[in-house]
Scaffold this active site. Sequence first.
Site, PDB file in Angstrom:
ATOM      1  N   HIS A 144       1.093  -1.227   0.191  1.00 30.08           N
ATOM      2  CA  HIS A 144      -0.074   0.089  -0.194  1.00 30.08           C
ATOM      3  C   HIS A 144       0.880   1.210  -0.190  1.00 30.08           C
ATOM      4  O   HIS A 144       1.851   1.336   0.433  1.00 30.08           O
ATOM      5  CB  HIS A 144      -0.701   0.029   1.163  1.00 30.08           C
ATOM      6  CG  HIS A 144      -1.973  -0.595   0.669  1.00 30.08           C
ATOM      7  ND1 HIS A 144      -2.386  -2.585   1.691  1.00 30.08           N
ATOM      8  CD2 HIS A 144      -3.162  -0.502   0.645  1.00 30.08           C
ATOM      9  CE1 HIS A 144      -3.301  -2.373   0.556  1.00 30.08           C
ATOM     10  NE2 HIS A 144      -4.062  -1.915   0.139  1.00 30.08           N
ATOM     11  N   LYS A 148      -0.411   4.521   4.691  1.00 26.44           N
ATOM     12  CA  LYS A 148      -1.384   3.397   5.354  1.00 26.44           C
ATOM     13  C   LYS A 148      -1.031   3.544   5.922  1.00 26.44           C
ATOM     14  O   LYS A 148       0.760   3.132   7.167  1.00 26.44           O
ATOM     15  CB  LYS A 148      -1.278   2.323   4.871  1.00 26.44           C
ATOM     16  CG  LYS A 148      -3.019   1.264   5.310  1.00 26.44           C
ATOM     17  CD  LYS A 148      -2.798   0.427   4.448  1.00 26.44           C
ATOM     18  CE  LYS A 148      -4.209  -0.198   4.727  1.00 26.44           C
ATOM     19  NZ  LYS A 148      -5.034  -0.183   5.041  1.00 26.44           N
TER      20      LYS A 148
END
Length: 258
Positions: A144, A148
């Site tokens: 990600h 995040k």
Amino acid sequence: MPRPLKIAIAGALGRMGRQMAETIPADPRLELVARFHRPGSTGEGLDERDEALALADVVIDFTTPAASAELARACAARGGPALVIGSTGFDAAELETIAKAAEKIAIVRSGSYSLGLNMLTGLVEQAARALSADDCDIEILEAHHRLKVDAPSGTALMLGEAAARGRAVSLDDVARRAREGVTGPRPAGEIGFAVLRGGSVVGEHSVSFLSEGERLTLSHAAGDRSMFARGAIVAALWVAGQPPGEYDMRDVLGFGAQ
């Protein structure tokens, strides 16, 4: 024609909140009636939370675990609206708060609202059921963007739960979330997780089944956040007609009991 479903967006200034605000008005089945963010946030057409809850049939919530748990409590105290939760990284107390709220309202909570990822979950469960833990190892890799905050991702954990269901075990009993130093031989039946963070990656997940001489990898890559918004809308339309309870995307897509 039935009236549009009235939607409020929690976390309106976040990445997914902004995406939802772009996606909802394009759907004639929906009416965006309110947007709210954390207490004290102002501007950009934001509403107070309690005003938003009074207007909405369903709240779509991509915020933080603590904010989602508190929102679930507030919705339950009013007897509605229903709730679609896309936050991840909950602790046990937050999950208990949501479960308690689900005794009074309908809640969909999922680690991912992508149709493709939820189909991947079903395939992972089937593969884990067919491939013996004595002969085949399972490793989950996710990537990600750098912003995040939780790891492994909620989707990676969802895939791990699917693999564990396939093998009729508890994920907590077999998960290995990190490896460092002299770890020794890999135990049979372990489900491993690896995490990448960086750049602007929307979301990539793969589940590998590794045996002697071969490897099977099932994977999914997200191109943009609109796919999650579309899935959240499907969940909102579905949950509006459900009795109190906590549901996930397997229920929404009609294969939760299988």
